[in-house]
Write a protein that holds these residues in place. Structure first.
Motif, mmCIF file in Angstrom:
data_model
loop_
_atom_site.group_PDB
_atom_site.id
_atom_site.type_symbol
_atom_site.label_atom_id
_atom_site.label_comp_id
_atom_site.label_asym_id
_atom_site.label_seq_id
_atom_site.Cartn_x
_atom_site.Cartn_y
_atom_site.Cartn_z
ATOM 1 N N SER A 70 -12.535 36.741 -12.367
ATOM 2 C CA SER A 70 -11.231 37.394 -12.421
ATOM 3 C C SER A 70 -10.204 36.494 -13.098
ATOM 4 O O SER A 70 -10.378 35.278 -13.207
ATOM 5 N N GLU A 72 -7.347 35.732 -11.887
ATOM 6 C CA GLU A 72 -6.813 34.822 -10.861
ATOM 7 C C GLU A 72 -7.706 33.593 -10.698
ATOM 8 O O GLU A 72 -7.216 32.480 -10.515
ATOM 9 N N GLU A 76 -6.419 29.793 -11.259
ATOM 10 C CA GLU A 76 -6.573 28.783 -10.205
ATOM 11 C C GLU A 76 -7.364 27.587 -10.720
ATOM 12 O O GLU A 76 -7.033 26.440 -10.432
#
Length: 86
Positions: A70, A72, A76
């Motif tokens: 993803s 995200e 991260e």
């Protein structure tokens, strides 16, 4: 612009990609790729740059989707990398 087959581009890549000239790569008489030297990306027409980035972006999104990664997770990972560098 130079034109070379995929086989020729692999065999002669050091000489083929010298000189800063774009190289169109073909495979079985069909376009397979395009090498565009980016020493001066501003020389590329804006429409071509936009289209190129659109195609690359779609391809990256498709590959990441196939791998189940993803946006995200990527962000991260990037944030963790920056923290480690400090």
């Amino acid at each position: 612009m130079k034109v070379a087959t995929l086989r020729k581009s692999a065999a002669e890549s050091p000489h083929l990609f010298e000189g800063g000239e774009p190289v169109l790569i073909t495979r079985q008489a069909k376009i397979s790729g395009l090498f565009v030297p980016l020493e001066d990306p501003d020389r590329l027409p804006p429409g071509f740059r936009r289209d190129l980035l659109t195609v690359v972006g779609r391809h990256v999104a498709e590959v990441l989707g196939e791998k189940g990664v993803s946006e995200e997770e990527i962000l991260e990972d990037f944030r963790a990398f920056r923290r480690r560098r400090r």
